[in-house]
Design a protein around this motif. Sequence first.
Motif, short mmCIF file in Angstrom:
data_model
loop_
_atom_site.label_atom_id
_atom_site.label_comp_id
_atom_site.label_asym_id
_atom_site.label_seq_id
_atom_site.Cartn_x
_atom_site.Cartn_y
_atom_site.Cartn_z
N SER A 37 0.83 -1.19 0.00
CA SER A 37 0.00 0.00 0.00
C SER A 37 0.87 1.25 0.00
O SER A 37 2.05 1.22 0.37
N ASP A 38 0.29 2.36 -0.40
CA ASP A 38 1.00 3.63 -0.56
C ASP A 38 1.46 4.15 0.80
O ASP A 38 0.68 4.24 1.75
N ASN A 39 2.73 4.51 0.90
CA ASN A 39 3.30 4.99 2.16
C ASN A 39 3.30 6.52 2.24
O ASN A 39 3.95 7.09 3.11
N GLY A 40 2.56 7.19 1.36
CA GLY A 40 2.53 8.64 1.36
C GLY A 40 1.74 9.21 2.52
O GLY A 40 0.92 8.53 3.14
N LYS A 41 1.99 10.48 2.82
CA LYS A 41 1.31 11.18 3.90
C LYS A 41 0.96 12.58 3.44
O LYS A 41 1.79 13.30 2.89
N LEU A 42 -0.29 12.99 3.64
CA LEU A 42 -0.77 14.27 3.13
C LEU A 42 -0.09 15.45 3.80
O LEU A 42 -0.01 15.53 5.03
N GLY A 43 0.40 16.38 2.98
CA GLY A 43 0.89 17.67 3.45
C GLY A 43 0.10 18.77 2.76
O GLY A 43 -0.45 18.57 1.68
N ILE A 44 0.04 19.96 3.37
CA ILE A 44 -0.76 21.05 2.82
C ILE A 44 0.05 22.34 2.80
O ILE A 44 0.65 22.71 3.81
N VAL A 45 0.10 23.00 1.64
CA VAL A 45 0.63 24.35 1.52
C VAL A 45 -0.58 25.27 1.51
O VAL A 45 -1.35 25.28 0.55
N GLU A 46 -0.77 26.03 2.58
CA GLU A 46 -2.04 26.74 2.77
C GLU A 46 -1.85 28.26 2.73
O GLU A 46 -0.87 28.81 3.26
N ASP A 47 -2.81 28.93 2.07
CA ASP A 47 -2.90 30.39 2.04
C ASP A 47 -1.62 31.03 1.49
O ASP A 47 -1.14 32.04 2.01
N ASP A 63 1.39 14.07 -2.87
CA ASP A 63 0.81 14.07 -1.52
C ASP A 63 0.95 15.42 -0.84
O ASP A 63 0.97 15.50 0.39
N VAL A 64 1.07 16.50 -1.63
CA VAL A 64 1.10 17.85 -1.09
C VAL A 64 0.02 18.65 -1.81
O VAL A 64 0.03 18.75 -3.04
N GLN A 65 -0.87 19.24 -1.04
CA GLN A 65 -2.02 19.96 -1.59
C GLN A 65 -1.79 21.47 -1.50
O GLN A 65 -1.32 21.98 -0.48
N TYR A 66 -2.11 22.19 -2.60
CA TYR A 66 -2.18 23.64 -2.57
C TYR A 66 -3.60 24.03 -2.15
O TYR A 66 -4.55 23.78 -2.89
N LYS A 67 -3.73 24.64 -0.98
CA LYS A 67 -5.04 25.02 -0.46
C LYS A 67 -5.08 26.53 -0.22
O LYS A 67 -4.19 27.10 0.41
N GLY A 68 -6.11 27.19 -0.75
CA GLY A 68 -6.21 28.63 -0.58
C GLY A 68 -5.06 29.38 -1.22
O GLY A 68 -4.64 30.43 -0.75
N PHE A 69 -4.57 28.87 -2.35
CA PHE A 69 -3.40 29.44 -3.01
C PHE A 69 -3.83 30.55 -3.96
O PHE A 69 -4.87 30.46 -4.62
N ARG A 70 -3.02 31.63 -4.04
CA ARG A 70 -3.28 32.74 -4.95
C ARG A 70 -2.03 32.96 -5.80
O ARG A 70 -0.96 33.24 -5.27
N SER A 71 -2.19 32.81 -7.10
CA SER A 71 -1.10 33.04 -8.04
C SER A 71 -1.52 34.18 -8.96
O SER A 71 -2.48 34.03 -9.73
N VAL A 72 -0.81 35.33 -8.87
CA VAL A 72 -1.25 36.54 -9.56
C VAL A 72 -0.12 37.12 -10.39
O VAL A 72 0.99 37.33 -9.90
N ASN A 73 -0.42 37.35 -11.66
CA ASN A 73 0.52 38.01 -12.58
C ASN A 73 1.88 37.31 -12.62
O ASN A 73 2.93 37.96 -12.63
#
Length: 822
Positions: A37-47, A63-73
Amino acid sequence: INAEYMGDNNIPRQLVLDADGMVADKASCKTFKSDGSDNGKLGIVEDGLDYHNDFVGQYELGDVQYKGFRSVNNLKGMYWKHTKNFADGRSSHVLNSLFAFDPKYTPNQGFIPGSATGLFYGPGGHGAFIMENVRFLGRGDEGAICSNQHCGVGPGTGALCTPEYLLIKVDLTGVLSDNKVRFGASDGNKELPIFTTLNGDNSLAGYRSIVSSHMTHFFGANAGCVQLGKEYQNGIGCAEKVRRLNIWSQNQGDISLEGPGGRYVMKYQAPAAEQSKQGYGAPVIVGRKYSFRAQTNTQANPPFTIEFSDRIFGDRFNQPDELTIELNGKSCKTTSQHDRRFVGLFGPERAGSGACAYEFGFTNVPFVPGAPPTPQDPPQANPGSQPQPQPQPQPQPDPQPQPQPNPQPNPSSSICSGQCCNQGSPYRCTGGPAINGCSSKPWDINSACTAQCQCPFGNTPAPAPAPQPQPSSGAYCTNGNGQLSTNEGTAVQFAGSSDFGRNTGSIENCVKACDAANGCNAVSYSSKTNMCWLKKGSSCGTAFDSRGDQYQTYWKSGVCQTCGQAIAPAPAPQPSTGMSGYCTNGNGQLSTNEGTAVQFAGSSDFGRNTGSVENCVKACDAANGCNAVSYSSKTNMCWLKKGSSCGTAFDSRGDQYQTYWKNGVCPCGQKAGYCSKGEGQLATNEGNEVKFPGTGGHGEWVDSVSKCLQACEQAPGCDAVSYSQKSKMCYLKQGSSCTTAYDGRGDTYTTYWKSGVCNNGCSYVPINLFETNNGQHVAVTVGPIASAFALVAVVAIVVLIVVRRRKIQKDSSMALELELIN
């Protein structure tokens, strides 16, 4: 100005740490656990906020999520080459985020000279790439979502270049460039990307899936596929679900895939310097049959392995995908929930896994889902949630096999005669001389040897034959809600199965399974997921399980003296009497939304060959939460369902499934007299105009689609209407084509056909055809006043559009800043 920001090569793992935070078990750094089974663990890059950079993102991230991310210009609003299916089976890669580029900015304002902009350059796999509640605004010269970044060009890119971009509530309406999506970015593979969404989601303008313009055979697949315009890079929009089919293999030249609509030639793919990422890919239509011929070398690197779709469609959305695969003349029906042990973003590490591995002879052990992970594994994060810190377990040494004398082979038996090689167990012979080639086949149990044996997915010893277990008194006890044993002890297999855990539907069924299993004296059960894990030797000490599933331990009576209230198994459900309790809309009439899959009672199966529809509905009666079935009289396959919609459409696929509902769930045999292919889906040829009854006009303003359809009922020759929910204009038609395309004009007309005119992909809609006033039918009222009102409305809309467009052009920068503030 940053030349390049790279958060690269981050794939978090479930590490075993010591008290000082150092890695205590190097095996915990591996891609897979010992059971595959997958040995990954969820990480979050937030705001996060990135502003005015050349590049944002990374090459490889999993296994890393971009949450509340803002990419501008940013010149490249996101740059991402390689990723994986998240280990938790649920989370989105990008959640609640914004990608924007002000149209007033130009590339010579500090950016790399001559570079084009793009809002999102996405990976080429591996698997489903999920974007949820994401908004795209402004300019992107190369497009908003550009798929397969560099895929197939060089190392460090996605495996096999067949990603499924799953868009959930994604807003592309603010994109000012020509392309909302792009197939193949920066010379990446342009044929294989798939864009898809969920039923009822409008992220793709009403289409369920969009594939590249190269997939011309889809036009003949009877899947409601039409050619789209430049905003989707002239791709092909389809009404049905499309998923990936991948073959991990060394180079075999071209492989011809025969399926709906004709033949597709799969090309060999192998990025430089990455030997394990070899193989083939193709988009396929869910529920259909595909055939091919190939060499199946399971000893090569990579070993020949088949993958179809991704587990998230069943794990999170409870709608597993189906596909029939014919390999070298042998047929197998698989689902998205198939065995993926030791298969990851760099391909399969060993043979014996993948779709149809048992049926095609790649392993002698059938896959039974449900064992990994057990409740004592690290918790799985819910989508978008911040993971809670958990105490790290102390490392335990792996049990070592005890030395055994070399036994003599049994000439009368074709079974390996080592310590754990017994008929029906997934073990292979190792460490000694082999007889009849035992050690040459991975995990082979059908030849004799004089060696010790080793388990392929862990070191669990083979269970010894045991006497039939005696049932308990039926009494179990617990320490309270969410109170889980601090040491859950040893896992125990379900009777007659290799499962350690199952969805049993209730705690009563869970403890009944413990009664039937040899050595079981406790269970870990979650009332939220209905998952049941059988245990032996669970400690009597408990602590509250604060994870999302909140498991709770129940012990057999007498095991723990501190137990609280006892429980007893529930009585067995009573079967229905044949078909008397079910109804249907007719042969081949399948629910347009089949709802959530339900497991068979006492099993992890969602579908089975029941032999007859009578047995199928009996299984529904016995299953917790089932109120409908999808059944094929051709294959006898039965799928249990909860919440199937009452609207139906003819299932023109080969198996021709049909929905049967329990009495009282749906008014069977009655359906709306009109159907459509989705909001904004307009017939590509609207046919001839039909005059309105009473006025003689060709188009009239009416305030609801129901009244538009009533006018069609009253007009001789009318068999379809074109209606706009925005302008309320209704046009009566005769001979409208059944093929549609999204009407991207301001009014966004939709075509509705009378029942029986168009079946393929046409979904019956719950329309009140004859609106009433105090129980009396009312006639549709259209005429000079309504026509005048329509003219005024159209003029007002045009003025509003002009004013709005000038306002946007004047204040684009201010509008963008307001979006960021909001």
